[in-house]
Design a protein around this motif. Structure first.
Motif, PDB file in Angstrom:
ATOM      1  N   CYS A 417      -5.430   0.507   6.736  1.00  0.00           N
ATOM      2  CA  CYS A 417      -4.722   1.896   6.366  1.00  0.00           C
ATOM      3  C   CYS A 417      -3.212   1.547   6.547  1.00  0.00           C
ATOM      4  N   MET A 418      -2.812   0.850   7.564  1.00  0.00           N
ATOM      5  CA  MET A 418      -1.394   0.358   7.870  1.00  0.00           C
ATOM      6  C   MET A 418      -0.850  -0.521   6.931  1.00  0.00           C
ATOM      7  N   VAL A 419      -1.545  -1.493   6.116  1.00  0.00           N
ATOM      8  CA  VAL A 419      -1.145  -2.270   5.100  1.00  0.00           C
ATOM      9  C   VAL A 419      -0.944  -1.238   3.936  1.00  0.00           C
ATOM     10  N   ARG A 424       2.466   1.304   0.049  1.00  0.00           N
ATOM     11  CA  ARG A 424       2.841   2.033  -0.770  1.00  0.00           C
ATOM     12  C   ARG A 424       4.451   2.462  -0.549  1.00  0.00           C
ATOM     13  N   ALA A 425       4.887   2.533   0.583  1.00  0.00           N
ATOM     14  CA  ALA A 425       6.275   2.667   0.825  1.00  0.00           C
ATOM     15  C   ALA A 425       7.252   1.640   0.379  1.00  0.00           C
ATOM     16  N   GLY A 426       6.785   0.341  -0.074  1.00  0.00           N
ATOM     17  CA  GLY A 426       7.573  -0.584  -0.592  1.00  0.00           C
ATOM     18  C   GLY A 426       7.913  -1.736   0.457  1.00  0.00           C
ATOM     19  N   LEU A 427       7.432  -1.259   1.803  1.00  0.00           N
ATOM     20  CA  LEU A 427       7.766  -2.378   2.800  1.00  0.00           C
ATOM     21  C   LEU A 427       6.638  -3.686   2.791  1.00  0.00           C
ATOM     22  N   LEU A 428       6.683  -4.322   1.679  1.00  0.00           N
ATOM     23  CA  LEU A 428       5.762  -5.432   1.563  1.00  0.00           C
ATOM     24  C   LEU A 428       5.783  -6.293   2.722  1.00  0.00           C
ATOM     25  N   GLU A 429       6.840  -6.893   3.045  1.00  0.00           N
ATOM     26  CA  GLU A 429       7.283  -7.865   3.790  1.00  0.00           C
ATOM     27  C   GLU A 429       6.674  -7.516   5.276  1.00  0.00           C
ATOM     28  N   GLU A 430       7.038  -6.224   5.881  1.00  0.00           N
ATOM     29  CA  GLU A 430       6.122  -5.847   7.035  1.00  0.00           C
ATOM     30  C   GLU A 430       4.806  -5.725   6.926  1.00  0.00           C
ATOM     31  N   ALA A 431       4.268  -5.419   5.748  1.00  0.00           N
ATOM     32  CA  ALA A 431       2.734  -5.297   5.609  1.00  0.00           C
ATOM     33  C   ALA A 431       2.300  -6.772   5.805  1.00  0.00           C
ATOM     34  N   GLU A 432       2.941  -7.691   4.927  1.00  0.00           N
ATOM     35  CA  GLU A 432       2.230  -8.883   5.233  1.00  0.00           C
ATOM     36  C   GLU A 432       2.366  -9.498   6.473  1.00  0.00           C
TER      37      GLU A 432
END
Length: 647
Positions: A417-419, A424-432
């Motif tokens: 869910c957090m990823v 979705r918010a465009g925070l791909l680096e934080e998700a990775e």
């Protein structure tokens, strides 16, 4: 030690019993007459104390009654029951059976083996022979510990004592073999018992139904659904338990269409659905989005006075949510007399999937005020609500609150869910970074969430890296190959697309076809891309042409970037024209009254072109169109969507 404690407790209560005429009648000679008004464990202890004082406890009948109340009544206490049994100098068969049954049925894992040990003592003492009431409890203990070897020895004793023709004992033997996974022995007993079922009295027929149910359940437990269904179809007589077993088995193992088909077949027959049937069928109905059938279930419960408690209520809330009627889900929820954490989770998750994130958070606040402790499932619903609503800060806050305040350990679903929220918010680096620093090994679902976000955000570099990780994790799952191919296609890199598709062909990996379905008058109509198999295909085609013309008049231009094929522009527009959800909408428009709502279910994520088209269709035809895709609900009305184009 327990015995001494019991004596002290009981003797301490003797003084109280002298003034407790409502508990016992001192002038009554037969001990059993002193039990009817027992309402609490304390009442039982007072009667026990009186028996000790008056020495009635030495009467085998009195001792057996005390034992029965401690062991099997609503006031049961195994510790006291064991102590009472140990104080009986010469237990009769009833007392042996009582203590063995109590231990066999106990939820404490150490008790079933103790039941077998006591049975061994009973046999070794040789003072009392086991009877037809002894063996079912002993066999239940064997089932609970899953020991077929011990079960076979007990089976031998059943034969030795001449009880192998008793229906209840035979049923217990079959159940034991089924629970231990020894289907060959279960089938052998079953075949022998039902061999002559043509000329049976009613009682014998009922016993045979039990055996059929047991053997069907055995195949279900082993995942042998074909064998279970074959036996079910051969049953000469079916009870509601028979139907419930198959419906539940199908529903719980993902065979939702078969579960619904079975539920409908049951309605045609002469067996009426009960509470268990409804609870078993509703999840399958919800998965398929069959609102009309779900409404029928709700009405049936009311008509037949089947109480809607927290379990059935949660199933109804979940069904209405997943079938697109969130308002009805809220109404059912508010009317429930009792709500537990599962009920609250159902409404929070329902609001989340409908994009009503703020409402989901409001209901969570109500849940806290009601004093209901949230579970890990609650936080999955909250994080999902934040993800669909773009509420990044709230999502981070809930994730941290779950860990640091509530003290729940995040599961893989919470990280997913957090990823999804960050992606979705465009925070791909934080998700990775979150994935790489997880304390548990990320699975393919986590990486798919990031890969999907890479596609939406157009980050081909990260997308390639994630896709390769996925291909190593799940080499035969089409998802990563298709997503990578689609990303290359969106950039016009047709050579890379060709390479990915060749790889899929070499590995015999096939893409899941897109499909949509709509329920009308209780019938499910399913459509695939460019589907022309429906009996009303020509009318649907004409409606699609009309829709296309109306869309052009509204200034709509097909979004051909969604067609990930290296073909001419005209062919791309034609391909968009026949997406499954558009076919389902066209069918709905020609099959329902003007201005009535349409409810469509799609197995994949809705594409941008279909999303834009259906917004305009809702305006042109003055319809509310509700589409459930793989991720969430979209409520289209007056040319707008409830997701506010954030999905």
């Amino acid at each position: 030690m327990v015995d001494i404690k019991l004596e002290i407790n009981c003797l301490f209560l003797i003084g109280q019993t002298m003034n407790s005429s409502n508990i016992y009648n001192p002038t009554t000679r037969h001990p059993s007459s002193q039990f009817p008004q027992i309402k609490t464990l304390k009442d039982l202890q007072q009667v026990h104390a009186h028996f000790i004082k008056t020495r009635q406890i030495h009467d085998p009948l009195a001792a057996a009654e005390i034992l029965r109340f401690y062991a099997l009544s609503n006031h049961r206490n195994i510790e006291y029951a064991r102590a009472v049994f140990n104080q009986i100098q010469t237990p009769n068969c009833f007392s042996w059976n009582t203590i063995v049954r109590a231990l066999a049925e106990s939820s404490v894992s150490e008790h079933p083996p103790e039941a077998l040990f006591l049975f061994y003592r009973m046999i070794c003492d040789g003072l009392v022979a086991p009877n037809k009431f002894t063996f079912p409890s002993v066999l239940k203990a064997c089932s609970r510990i899953g020991n077929a070897q011990v079960g076979r020895r007990v089976h031998g004793m059943v034969v030795k004592f001449g009880l192998d023709d008793d229906e209840f004992v035979v049923s217990s033997l079959v159940r034991m073999y089924v629970m231990c996974g020894v289907m060959e022995d279960a089938h052998s007993l079953f075949s022998r018992s039902v061999a002559d079922c043509g000329d049976l009295n009613e009682k014998k027929q009922e016993g045979n139904v039990v055996l059929w149910n047991l053997i069907v359940d055995g195949h279900v437990r082993l995942g042998e659904f074909g064998a279970a269904r074959e036996l079910f179809d051969k049953m000469p007589q079916r009870s509601v338990v028979s139907w419930n077993a198959m419906i539940s088995a199908y529903a719980q193992n993902g065979f939702v269409r078969e579960a619904v088909e079975m539920f409908r077949d049951m309605q045609i027959g002469d067996v009426c659905p009960n509470y268990v049937t409804l609870v078993s069928a509703l999840p399958a109905i919800a998965r398929l989005g069959l609102l009309e059938l779900g409404k029928w279930v709700h009405l049936y419960a009311g008509k037949h006075k089947i109480g809607i408690d927290d379990v059935l209520g949660s199933a109804l809330v979940d069904m209405y949510s997943k079938c697109g009627d969130i308002e009805k889900a809220l109404l059912v929820f508010e009317q429930l007399p009792k709500k537990n954490v599962i009920t609250w989770n159902a409404i929070i998750s329902g609001l989340a999937m409908h994009g009503r994130g703020k409402d989901a958070l409001d209901y969570f606040s109500k849940m806290e005020r009601a004093g209901v402790v949230p579970s890990d499932v609650t936080y999955i619903g909250l994080l999902s609500a934040c993800s669909h609503g773009g509420m990044v800060e709230q999502g981070r806050s809930f994730f941290n609150h779950m860990i640091n305040v509530v003290g729940l350990e995040p599961r893989i679903e919470h990280y997913g869910c957090m990823v999804d929220l960050l992606g979705r918010a465009g925070l791909l680096e934080e998700a990775e970074e979150l994935i790489l620093n997880m304390p548990i090994q990320p699975d393919d679902v986590i990486w798919k969430a990031l890969l999907g976000a890479c596609k939406v955000q157009g980050n081909i570099e990260m997308g390639e890296r994630v896709a390769k990780i996925l291909m190593d994790l799940a080499p035969h799952d089409s998802g990563s190959y298709v997503a990578l191919s689609n990303m290359y296609a969106s950039l016009g890199n047709w050579e890379a697309v060709s390479n990915v598709r060749l790889l899929m062909k070499d590995m015999d990996i096939r893409k899941d076809p897109g499909g949509s379905w709509i329920e009308l008058d209780g019938v499910l109509h399913e459509f695939l891309v460019e589907d022309q198999s429906h009996s009303r295909a020509e009318e649907i085609h004409s409606m699609l042409e009309e829709i296309s013309n109306e869309l052009r008049l509204e200034g709509y231009k097909p979004n051909t970037t969604q067609v990930l094929l290296n073909v001419a522009e005209e062919e791309k527009q034609s391909a968009l024209h026949y997406h499954s959800e558009k076919i389902a909408v066209a069918f709905g428009l020609i099959s329902t009254a003007p201005q009535s709502p349409l409810r469509i279910v799609k197995n994949l994520r809705i594409c941008e072109d279909c999303h834009s088209s259906i917004k305009l269709i809702s305006k042109i035809y003055k319809r509310k169109i509700i589409v459930r895709d793989r991720k969430r609900f979209h409520h289209f009305e007056h040319g707008l969507c409830s997701c506010m184009d954030y999905w």
